[in-house]
Design a protein around this motif. Structure first.
Motif, PDB file in Angstrom:
ATOM      1  N   ASP A 163       0.816  -1.212   0.000  1.00  0.00           N
ATOM      2  CA  ASP A 163       0.000   0.000   0.000  1.00  0.00           C
ATOM      3  C   ASP A 163       0.854   1.270   0.000  1.00  0.00           C
ATOM      4  OD1 ASP A 163      -2.401   1.485   0.280  1.00  0.00           O
ATOM      5  OD2 ASP A 163      -2.051   1.644   2.440  1.00  0.00           O
ATOM      6  N   GLU A 413       3.528  -7.982   7.389  1.00  0.00           N
ATOM      7  CA  GLU A 413       2.266  -8.655   7.117  1.00  0.00           C
ATOM      8  C   GLU A 413       2.352  -9.782   6.090  1.00  0.00           C
ATOM      9  OE1 GLU A 413      -0.736  -5.687   6.351  1.00  0.00           O
ATOM     10  OE2 GLU A 413      -0.668  -5.008   8.425  1.00  0.00           O
ATOM     11  N   TYR A 472     -10.886  -1.570   9.187  1.00  0.00           N
ATOM     12  CA  TYR A 472     -11.189  -2.635   8.212  1.00  0.00           C
ATOM     13  C   TYR A 472     -12.123  -3.673   8.821  1.00  0.00           C
ATOM     14  CZ  TYR A 472      -7.353  -0.640   5.554  1.00  0.00           C
ATOM     15  OH  TYR A 472      -6.551   0.219   4.855  1.00  0.00           O
ATOM     16  N   LYS A 568      -4.255   7.906   6.615  1.00  0.00           N
ATOM     17  CA  LYS A 568      -4.193   7.581   8.045  1.00  0.00           C
ATOM     18  C   LYS A 568      -3.144   8.425   8.776  1.00  0.00           C
ATOM     19  CE  LYS A 568      -6.055   2.940   7.595  1.00  0.00           C
ATOM     20  NZ  LYS A 568      -5.874   2.714   6.146  1.00  0.00           N
TER      21      LYS A 568
END
Ligand code: GCB
Length: 592
Positions: A163, A413, A472, A568
């Motif tokens: 991202d 992740e 999310y 964010k």
């Protein structure tokens, strides 16, 4: 590999400035030999910078394939009897380099330095051509991975699973520097304490006799030794500590047979220890609580181009808000940044570019439906692992001497549920520990499954969790977020008995969007969500750190979940505070 420096035996020249630049989507330059002459049809391109946003042109921004850079550099006559090295602090993602007509270097991996001894290829007392072909393509074997889609009109479009925008170019300084023909090639220091005495275990790689002298910050000699490896003892040592970036300087000298200095190098040294004990993370034997951010290198126009102006400003904002740490998500940041962190006592989690190794997350967004395997012969496989290993080796080699770096994060992740993940990660963790037995090792975990279904966390020393309850998962429902988060954190603590750092939590927030009843995307929702998380952290003693996602808004690939990038940030992309900045400042300064 040592950073270039000026000194009695060394000289460096920055190649920053305007280079000639040309896109080459068809790859014609490699067959036509564009390095052999002045780059034709070239435009100006500033170095360092990403090239993508310099010209308002989608062909540049979304370019996939080769891009050529070229400059000319005058090499002084006095350099004739020196060894001359060409060094790139980074070239994203891969590069081949020529000096005049000769290929001198090739490197893959967009965030670590590489260099070549170009002594034989330079003409002293003359202009010399430096040409680089850069390539920004990501594939299954690269770190980070990606795939290229061909559109019906023949255009190639880069897809990737992480991202942040796939910025490319010469992001960091480029140097030409000299060393004497006999030279010091590397220095390694590790530090410990014997009561109040600091102990510095040093090793100097070179081809001859070595003498080392250690000076304190005022320049007074406090220890010395002969030999290429050994220990220095500093009574009443001034430790490096969070908030106190005290540095000694180790001067290593290479001596010839008559005892004359032929090369010397000054290496800053911070004396500190790092240890994981039970559920605590200790720096110098004292429990440390991480307060800060996951942070990108990202700015308007420059993209990922290193910039001292923004670096100093960002550190000033970290100080203003009461942060004591950050994670170099999701790749090694510029070496200047780590030097700055060292000098200012800011604690760093150093991360590799291994992001997007998870086909169940795309562009930061969790996919629903059946789980897709990530580790497979035609996806993330042995080739990827090989490149991942190299990324770890280059990161540790580059950053091993930085006292600010207290933890290696080897991936962000990854798929941690597919059984094959264990075979993929076990050798990588073992190699990281072998390369650096002094720092704990971790990976940042995404919520893909309950803790007992994770197949890799027991391989690591610290549990890093990126969590998005209330965003999310259950957007708008902060009550459920609070209970789900607490339940989960307690499970991790019980299952592993290790310290937990929350390395991501936050909510996209459109600056200026306000509401009395907080709803997603408003400034109030961001602050309320952070409050909920903080209440939980304060109740779970295994939590030893909170790093908000993210420091500042940043560019991403286009998508319906992203409004002009990821929002964010606690600061906007141009570093203006959202409400959350004042809230965090109150919390973090209070608990100092
Ligand atoms: C994550 C990723 C980060 C994303 C973030 C988000 O879990 O680690 O790279 O930017 O979520 O905002 O979606």
């Amino acid at each position: 590999m040592l950073r270039p420096q000026d000194g009695p035996t060394r000289e460096r020249r920055s190649l920053a400035g305007l280079w000639r630049f040309r896109l080459d989507a068809e790859g014609a330059g490699r067959t036509e030999g564009w390095w052999r002459s002045t780059l034709a049809a070239a435009e100006d391109m500033p170095v360092p910078a990403s090239y993508n946003d310099i010209y308002p042109d989608t062909a540049v921004r979304d370019h996939v394939g080769d891009a050529w850079y070229q400059t000319s550099v005058w090499v002084p006559d006095q350099w004739a009897d020196q060894r001359v090295v060409l060094r790139f602090d980074a070239a994203t993602h891969r590069a081949i380099v020529w000096v005049n007509d000769t290929e001198v270097a090739e490197h893959e991996g967009g965030y670590t330095p590489f260099e070549a001894d170009v002594t034989e290829h330079l003409r002293p007392g003359a202009e010399n051509r430096v040409t680089v072909v850069m390539n920004n393509e990501l594939s299954w074997s690269t770190i980070p991975p990606g795939t290229i889609e061909e559109r019906p009109d023949g255009r190639r479009v880069q897809r990737y699973f992480h991202d942040f925008f796939n910025y490319a170019g010469l992001h960091r300084p480029v140097w030409l520097y000299t060393t004497p023909p006999a030279y010091i090639s590397d220095i390694t220091v590790t530090t410990s304490f014997d009561d109040t005495t600091g102990v510095i275990d040093y090793r100097v790689d070179s081809t001859g006799d070595v003498r080392v002298v250690l000076r304190d910050a005022s320049g007074s000699e406090v220890a010395s030794a002969d030999g290429s490896a050994g220990f220095l003892r500093v009574p009443d040592v001034h430790p490096w500590a969070p908030g106190d970036g005290y540095l000694y300087e180790l001067e290593a000298s290479l001596l010839n047979q008559s005892g004359e200095v032929v090369d010397s190098y000054r290496q800053p040294v911070g004396v500190r220890t790092v240890e994981v004990r039970g559920k605590q993370f200790l720096i110098n034997g004292t429990p440390f609580y991480f307060k800060g951010f996951g942070k990108h290198e990202d700015a308007a126009v420059r993209g990922k181009g290193h910039d001292d102006v923004l670096m100093v400003h960002d550190f000033a904002l970290l100080d203003w808000i009461g942060a004591n740490s950050f994670r170099t998500s999701h790749y090694p940041h510029a070496e200047d940044v780590l030097d700055y962190a060292d000098r200012h006592g800011v604690v760093v989690i150093g991360e590799t570019p291994a992001v997007g190794l998870n086909l169940n997350i795309g562009g930061g967004v969790f996919k629903s439906g059946e789980r897709v395997p990530t580790f497979a012969a035609d996806r993330v496989s042995d080739d990827t692992q090989h490149n991942h290993l190299r990324a770890i080796q280059e990161l540790v080699a580059r950053d091993k001497n930085h006292p600010s770096v207290v933890l290696w994060c080897v991936a962000n992740e990854p798929d941690n549920v597919q059984p094959e993940a264990r075979d993929y990660f076990a050798p990588l963790v073992a190699e990281t520990r072998r390369l650096d037995p002094t720092r704990p090792v971790a990976y940042a975990n995404a919520l893909l499954a309950p803790p007992d279904q994770c197949v890799i966390t027991d391989l690591f020393d610290v549990v890093l969790l990126n969590r998005y309850y209330g965003w999310y998962f259950g957007p708008g429902d902060l009550q459920t977020a609070e209970t789900s988060l607490e339940t989960e954190l307690r499970q991790w603590a019980e299952l592993h008995g290790k310290p937990i750092i929350i390395t991501e939590y936050g909510a996209d927030t459109y600056p200026g969007l306000r509401d009395i009843v907080p709803s997603p995307w408003t400034e109030e929702y961001q602050t309320e969500l952070l409050d909920v998380y903080h209440r939980v952290f304060d109740r779970v003693d295994a939590v030893v750190g909170e790093q908000v996602w993210t420091f500042a808004d940043f560019a991403t690939m286009p998508g319906v979940f992203r409004v002009d990038g990821n929002k964010k940030g606690v600061f906007t992309r141009d570093r203006r505070p959202k409400s959350a900045a004042f809230q965090l400042r109150t919390r973090w300064l209070e608990c100092e």
